[in-house]
Design a protein around this motif. Structure first.
Motif, PDB file in Angstrom:
ATOM      1  N   PHE A  39       2.466 -12.842   0.127  1.00 50.13           N
ATOM      2  CA  PHE A  39       1.915 -12.992   1.474  1.00 50.13           C
ATOM      3  C   PHE A  39       1.777 -11.655   2.192  1.00 50.13           C
ATOM      4  O   PHE A  39       1.684 -11.604   3.419  1.00 50.13           O
ATOM      5  CB  PHE A  39       2.793 -13.946   2.286  1.00 50.13           C
ATOM      6  N   SER A  40       1.739 -10.567   1.434  1.00 44.63           N
ATOM      7  CA  SER A  40       1.688  -9.219   2.001  1.00 44.63           C
ATOM      8  C   SER A  40       0.277  -8.772   2.381  1.00 44.63           C
ATOM      9  O   SER A  40       0.113  -7.770   3.059  1.00 44.63           O
ATOM     10  CB  SER A  40       2.258  -8.218   0.989  1.00 44.63           C
ATOM     11  N   GLY A  41      -0.742  -9.487   1.916  1.00 41.79           N
ATOM     12  CA  GLY A  41      -2.113  -9.054   2.149  1.00 41.79           C
ATOM     13  C   GLY A  41      -2.648  -8.183   1.027  1.00 41.79           C
ATOM     14  O   GLY A  41      -3.799  -7.769   1.058  1.00 41.79           O
ATOM     15  N   HIS A  42      -1.827  -7.910   0.025  1.00 39.09           N
ATOM     16  CA  HIS A  42      -2.275  -7.152  -1.145  1.00 39.09           C
ATOM     17  C   HIS A  42      -3.034  -8.096  -2.071  1.00 39.09           C
ATOM     18  O   HIS A  42      -2.868  -9.309  -2.021  1.00 39.09           O
ATOM     19  CB  HIS A  42      -1.094  -6.544  -1.893  1.00 39.09           C
ATOM     20  N   LEU A  43      -3.852  -7.533  -2.943  1.00 42.26           N
ATOM     21  CA  LEU A  43      -4.618  -8.311  -3.911  1.00 42.26           C
ATOM     22  C   LEU A  43      -3.926  -8.209  -5.263  1.00 42.26           C
ATOM     23  O   LEU A  43      -3.664  -7.105  -5.748  1.00 42.26           O
ATOM     24  CB  LEU A  43      -6.044  -7.757  -4.004  1.00 42.26           C
ATOM     25  N   PHE A  44      -3.612  -9.360  -5.859  1.00 45.83           N
ATOM     26  CA  PHE A  44      -2.921  -9.404  -7.143  1.00 45.83           C
ATOM     27  C   PHE A  44      -3.882  -9.964  -8.187  1.00 45.83           C
ATOM     28  O   PHE A  44      -4.439 -11.053  -8.008  1.00 45.83           O
ATOM     29  CB  PHE A  44      -1.668 -10.273  -7.045  1.00 45.83           C
ATOM     30  N   LEU A  45      -4.082  -9.220  -9.286  1.00 44.65           N
ATOM     31  CA  LEU A  45      -5.025  -9.609 -10.335  1.00 44.65           C
ATOM     32  C   LEU A  45      -4.285  -9.982 -11.607  1.00 44.65           C
ATOM     33  O   LEU A  45      -3.342  -9.300 -12.018  1.00 44.65           O
ATOM     34  CB  LEU A  45      -5.994  -8.470 -10.638  1.00 44.65           C
ATOM     35  N   TRP A  58      -4.741 -13.591  -3.082  1.00 42.99           N
ATOM     36  CA  TRP A  58      -4.783 -12.744  -1.891  1.00 42.99           C
ATOM     37  C   TRP A  58      -4.449 -13.576  -0.665  1.00 42.99           C
ATOM     38  O   TRP A  58      -4.934 -14.696  -0.500  1.00 42.99           O
ATOM     39  CB  TRP A  58      -6.183 -12.143  -1.768  1.00 42.99           C
ATOM     40  N   TRP A  59      -3.614 -13.045   0.204  1.00 37.70           N
ATOM     41  CA  TRP A  59      -3.265 -13.663   1.477  1.00 37.70           C
ATOM     42  C   TRP A  59      -4.198 -13.084   2.533  1.00 37.70           C
ATOM     43  O   TRP A  59      -4.202 -11.886   2.774  1.00 37.70           O
ATOM     44  CB  TRP A  59      -1.809 -13.377   1.831  1.00 37.70           C
ATOM     45  N   ASP A  60      -5.010 -13.934   3.168  1.00 41.45           N
ATOM     46  CA  ASP A  60      -5.990 -13.455   4.143  1.00 41.45           C
ATOM     47  C   ASP A  60      -5.490 -13.522   5.579  1.00 41.45           C
ATOM     48  O   ASP A  60      -6.235 -13.253   6.510  1.00 41.45           O
ATOM     49  CB  ASP A  60      -7.312 -14.204   4.010  1.00 41.45           C
ATOM     50  N   LEU A  64      -3.394 -18.567   1.330  1.00 41.56           N
ATOM     51  CA  LEU A  64      -3.639 -17.900   0.056  1.00 41.56           C
ATOM     52  C   LEU A  64      -5.053 -18.206  -0.418  1.00 41.56           C
ATOM     53  O   LEU A  64      -5.534 -19.328  -0.303  1.00 41.56           O
ATOM     54  CB  LEU A  64      -2.640 -18.365  -0.999  1.00 41.56           C
ATOM     55  N   VAL A  65      -5.702 -17.193  -0.947  1.00 43.24           N
ATOM     56  CA  VAL A  65      -7.038 -17.322  -1.526  1.00 43.24           C
ATOM     57  C   VAL A  65      -6.904 -17.089  -3.026  1.00 43.24           C
ATOM     58  O   VAL A  65      -6.296 -16.105  -3.445  1.00 43.24           O
ATOM     59  CB  VAL A  65      -8.010 -16.276  -0.914  1.00 43.24           C
TER      60      VAL A  65
END
Length: 116
Positions: A39-45, A58-60, A64-65
């Motif tokens: 939930f940090s706003g970072h993008l995890f792949l 990704w947390w917008d 979560l997206v």
């Protein structure tokens, strides 16, 4: 439409990920394996074994997206480190990765067919 800010931190989860995982499974992997906050706003792949499927979490700010992309030709280029962990990318490297380009040296992961 999605928009990422210039300061976005992009994390590649090393190793193969079970692509059947959804929001909760990938968020749990971010917490336990990557030792990060989903939930940090970072993008995890995350990438599957075959390398043609990529999922992003990704947390917008509201929820979560979960994004998925499958390449019809080529593979997503991933570091060849045998251990689990994380690698950070710039937004430019992310753009190359999403196009199926080798983000370390911008070359396609597949050869286009030449029509004769």
């Amino acid at each position: 439409m999605l928009s990422f800010n210039a300061g976005l931190r992009v994390h590649l989860a090393l190793g193969a990920t079970d692509m059947r995982k959804g929001f909760d499974g990938l968020a749990a992997q971010v917490q336990t394996v990557l030792q990060a906050d989903p939930f940090s706003g970072h993008l995890f792949l995350f990438r599957g074994k075959r390398g043609d499927l990529l999922k992003a979490l990704w947390w917008d700010g509201q929820g979560l997206v979960l994004l998925a992309k499958r390449l019809e030709k080529g593979r997503f280029i991933w570091p060849t480190i045998a251990r689990e962990g994380v690698v950070m990318l710039t937004t430019a490297q992310l753009a190359m990765l999403l196009e199926g380009l080798d983000w370390r040296t911008p070359t396609p992961s597949w050869k286009p067919e030449i029509a004769v």
